[in-house]
Design an enzyme around this catalytic site. Structure first.
Site, PDB file in Angstrom:
ATOM      1  N   LYS A  13     -27.003  17.876 -10.682  1.00 23.86           N
ATOM      2  CA  LYS A  13     -26.466  18.483  -9.282  1.00 23.86           C
ATOM      3  C   LYS A  13     -27.197  17.966  -7.954  1.00 23.86           C
ATOM      4  O   LYS A  13     -26.644  16.806  -6.860  1.00 23.86           O
ATOM      5  CB  LYS A  13     -25.920  19.784  -9.021  1.00 23.86           C
ATOM      6  CG  LYS A  13     -25.538  20.429 -10.115  1.00 23.86           C
ATOM      7  CD  LYS A  13     -24.870  21.981  -9.980  1.00 23.86           C
ATOM      8  CE  LYS A  13     -26.381  23.018  -9.646  1.00 23.86           C
ATOM      9  NZ  LYS A  13     -26.848  22.491 -11.816  1.00 23.86           N
ATOM     10  N   ARG A  88     -21.784  30.600  -7.754  1.00 23.70           N
ATOM     11  CA  ARG A  88     -22.705  30.498  -9.044  1.00 23.70           C
ATOM     12  C   ARG A  88     -21.846  31.679  -9.908  1.00 23.70           C
ATOM     13  O   ARG A  88     -22.051  31.688 -10.535  1.00 23.70           O
ATOM     14  CB  ARG A  88     -24.015  30.409  -8.618  1.00 23.70           C
ATOM     15  CG  ARG A  88     -25.206  28.927  -9.115  1.00 23.70           C
ATOM     16  CD  ARG A  88     -26.817  29.927  -9.401  1.00 23.70           C
ATOM     17  NE  ARG A  88     -27.478  28.455 -10.232  1.00 23.70           N
ATOM     18  CZ  ARG A  88     -27.984  28.077  -9.529  1.00 23.70           C
ATOM     19  NH1 ARG A  88     -27.987  27.309  -8.145  1.00 23.70           N
ATOM     20  NH2 ARG A  88     -28.988  27.293  -9.517  1.00 23.70           N
ATOM     21  N   ARG A 122     -39.813  18.379 -14.733  1.00 21.76           N
ATOM     22  CA  ARG A 122     -38.813  17.601 -13.474  1.00 21.76           C
ATOM     23  C   ARG A 122     -40.223  18.036 -12.815  1.00 21.76           C
ATOM     24  O   ARG A 122     -40.624  19.017 -12.894  1.00 21.76           O
ATOM     25  CB  ARG A 122     -38.415  18.591 -13.547  1.00 21.76           C
ATOM     26  CG  ARG A 122     -37.567  18.283 -11.934  1.00 21.76           C
ATOM     27  CD  ARG A 122     -36.077  18.725 -11.830  1.00 21.76           C
ATOM     28  NE  ARG A 122     -36.440  20.460 -11.802  1.00 21.76           N
ATOM     29  CZ  ARG A 122     -34.714  21.337 -11.297  1.00 21.76           C
ATOM     30  NH1 ARG A 122     -33.862  20.417 -11.341  1.00 21.76           N
ATOM     31  NH2 ARG A 122     -34.937  21.855 -11.527  1.00 21.76           N
ATOM     32  N   ARG A 153     -41.332  23.097 -10.123  1.00 21.02           N
ATOM     33  CA  ARG A 153     -41.252  24.031  -9.462  1.00 21.02           C
ATOM     34  C   ARG A 153     -41.377  25.354 -11.042  1.00 21.02           C
ATOM     35  O   ARG A 153     -41.509  25.436 -11.566  1.00 21.02           O
ATOM     36  CB  ARG A 153     -39.263  24.423  -9.486  1.00 21.02           C
ATOM     37  CG  ARG A 153     -39.528  23.766  -8.583  1.00 21.02           C
ATOM     38  CD  ARG A 153     -37.992  23.370  -8.655  1.00 21.02           C
ATOM     39  NE  ARG A 153     -37.311  24.646  -9.071  1.00 21.02           N
ATOM     40  CZ  ARG A 153     -35.706  24.278  -9.683  1.00 21.02           C
ATOM     41  NH1 ARG A 153     -35.389  22.990  -8.899  1.00 21.02           N
ATOM     42  NH2 ARG A 153     -34.866  25.177  -9.331  1.00 21.02           N
ATOM     43  N   ARG A 164     -32.833  30.352 -17.506  1.00 22.18           N
ATOM     44  CA  ARG A 164     -31.791  30.060 -16.658  1.00 22.18           C
ATOM     45  C   ARG A 164     -30.424  29.673 -17.313  1.00 22.18           C
ATOM     46  O   ARG A 164     -29.124  29.717 -16.619  1.00 22.18           O
ATOM     47  CB  ARG A 164     -32.413  28.607 -15.870  1.00 22.18           C
ATOM     48  CG  ARG A 164     -33.310  29.182 -14.625  1.00 22.18           C
ATOM     49  CD  ARG A 164     -34.483  28.731 -13.833  1.00 22.18           C
ATOM     50  NE  ARG A 164     -33.874  27.439 -13.329  1.00 22.18           N
ATOM     51  CZ  ARG A 164     -34.022  26.534 -13.416  1.00 22.18           C
ATOM     52  NH1 ARG A 164     -35.176  26.083 -13.896  1.00 22.18           N
ATOM     53  NH2 ARG A 164     -33.942  25.177 -12.715  1.00 22.18           N
TER      54      ARG A 164
HETATM   55  P1  ADP Z   1     -31.179  24.829 -10.796  1.00 23.55           P
HETATM   56  O1  ADP Z   1     -29.379  23.771 -10.411  1.00 23.55           O
HETATM   57  O2  ADP Z   1     -31.650  23.409 -10.905  1.00 23.55           O
HETATM   58  O3  ADP Z   1     -30.614  25.607 -11.339  1.00 23.55           O
HETATM   59  P2  ADP Z   1     -31.660  25.533  -7.942  1.00 23.55           P
HETATM   60  O4  ADP Z   1     -32.394  24.504  -6.932  1.00 23.55           O
HETATM   61  O5  ADP Z   1     -29.822  25.590  -7.393  1.00 23.55           O
HETATM   62  O6  ADP Z   1     -31.626  24.981  -9.632  1.00 23.55           O
HETATM   63  O7  ADP Z   1     -31.282  26.839  -7.614  1.00 23.55           O
HETATM   64  C1  ADP Z   1     -32.977  27.659  -8.186  1.00 23.55           C
HETATM   65  C2  ADP Z   1     -32.653  28.510  -8.374  1.00 23.55           C
HETATM   66  O8  ADP Z   1     -32.124  29.685  -6.818  1.00 23.55           O
HETATM   67  C3  ADP Z   1     -31.988  29.947  -9.366  1.00 23.55           C
HETATM   68  O9  ADP Z   1     -31.918  29.684 -10.269  1.00 23.55           O
HETATM   69  C4  ADP Z   1     -31.551  30.822  -8.587  1.00 23.55           C
HETATM   70  O10 ADP Z   1     -32.688  31.958  -8.398  1.00 23.55           O
HETATM   71  C5  ADP Z   1     -31.656  30.741  -6.810  1.00 23.55           C
HETATM   72  N1  ADP Z   1     -30.194  30.461  -6.660  1.00 23.55           N
HETATM   73  C6  ADP Z   1     -29.737  29.129  -5.954  1.00 23.55           C
HETATM   74  N2  ADP Z   1     -28.222  29.040  -5.887  1.00 23.55           N
HETATM   75  C7  ADP Z   1     -27.896  30.673  -6.167  1.00 23.55           C
HETATM   76  C8  ADP Z   1     -26.462  31.517  -5.634  1.00 23.55           C
HETATM   77  N3  ADP Z   1     -25.909  30.202  -5.829  1.00 23.55           N
HETATM   78  N4  ADP Z   1     -26.330  32.256  -6.064  1.00 23.55           N
HETATM   79  C9  ADP Z   1     -27.594  33.152  -6.616  1.00 23.55           C
HETATM   80  N5  ADP Z   1     -28.584  32.253  -6.699  1.00 23.55           N
HETATM   81  C10 ADP Z   1     -29.101  31.345  -6.260  1.00 23.55           C
END
Ligand code: ADP
Ligand code: ZN
Length: 207
Positions: A13, A88, A122, A153, A164
């Site tokens: 994404k 999400r 990554r 990360r 996740r």
């Molecule tokens: P990826 O898509 O690789 O899982 P992100 O960078 O989008 O990683 O998100 C990393 C973390 O940030 C998630 O695992 C969650 O803990 C938090 N997070 C990000 N966006 C949201 C959201 N919309 N709602 C709740 N938690 C979020």
């Protein structure tokens, strides 16, 4: 155009949204990047988010909804934006619908077994948020955009990745049906290279 990127962690994404930003000139809004920045800076939001992000769980809806609402009110969002990592949960999507009109939701699709391989390899730039896979780096440890030292990360460890994925399946995947019912879902198979996937994403947006 107001675009949402859906898809499991590791589907690309962030990578696709960054490429599209250059092409369309509209901002990429990544809740993950915003939360990590807040954590680095030690703001109230950052402190609140830390334990959820590091365990691979979801940050409470109210926290992320507030961040996104504030961000979408900024000037650079007037001509469109891409949301990467938000919504999400179905609740987040319902709240979003109250202050934004989404034109298209692109679902980046990827089988589970590929996800773990991608995420565990990554590396990310803490300065400009560019992402790489170790296989692209040829042993280098610095960002090709800005020269900063790349990091892994904390939530890209194997155990957290599994958590996740579980969270994704239970809480985020229902959004695929949510946007399908609204008639704005486009699905893109993301098993190819970054360039191949980008071509498919662009085609999906033109359709
Ligand atoms: P990826 O898509 O690789 O899982 P992100 O960078 O989008 O990683 O998100 C990393 C973390 O940030 C998630 O695992 C969650 O803990 C938090 N997070 C990000 N966006 C949201 C959201 N919309 N709602 C709740 N938690 C979020
Ligand atoms: Zn960089």
């Amino acid at each position: 155009m107001n675009i949402i990127f859906l898809g499991p962690p590791g589907a690309g994404k962030g990578t696709q949204a960054q490429l599209l930003t250059k092409e369309l000139g509209i901002p990429q809004i990544s809740t993950g990047d915003m939360l990590r920045k807040a954590m680095r800076e030690g703001t109230k939001t950052g402190l609140e988010a830390k334990r959820y992000v590091e365990s691979g769980g979801l940050v409470p809806d109210e926290v992320v909804i507030a961040i996104v609402k504030e961000r979408l009110a900024e000037d650079d969002c007037k001509n469109g934006y891409m949301l990467d990592g938000f919504p999400r949960t179905v609740f987040q999507a319902e709240e979003l619908a109250k202050f934004a009109k989404i034109d298209v939701a692109v679902d980046l699709d990827l089988p589970d077994e590929v996800i773990v391989e991608r995420l565990s390899g990554r590396r990310v730039c803490p300065n400009c948020n560019a992402t790489y896979h170790v296989s692209q780096l040829g042993g280098s440890t610095v960002c090709k955009n800005c020269g900063a030292e790349l990091i892994q990360r904390k939530d890209d460890s194997e155990e957290t990745i599994r958590n996740r994925l579980k969270v994704y399946t239970e809480q985020t995947a229902p959004l695929i049906d949510y946007y399908r019912r609204q008639g704005i879902l486009r699905t893109v198979d993301c098993q190819g290279t970054v360039e191949e996937n980008f071509a498919l994403v662009k085609r999906a947006l033109e359709a």
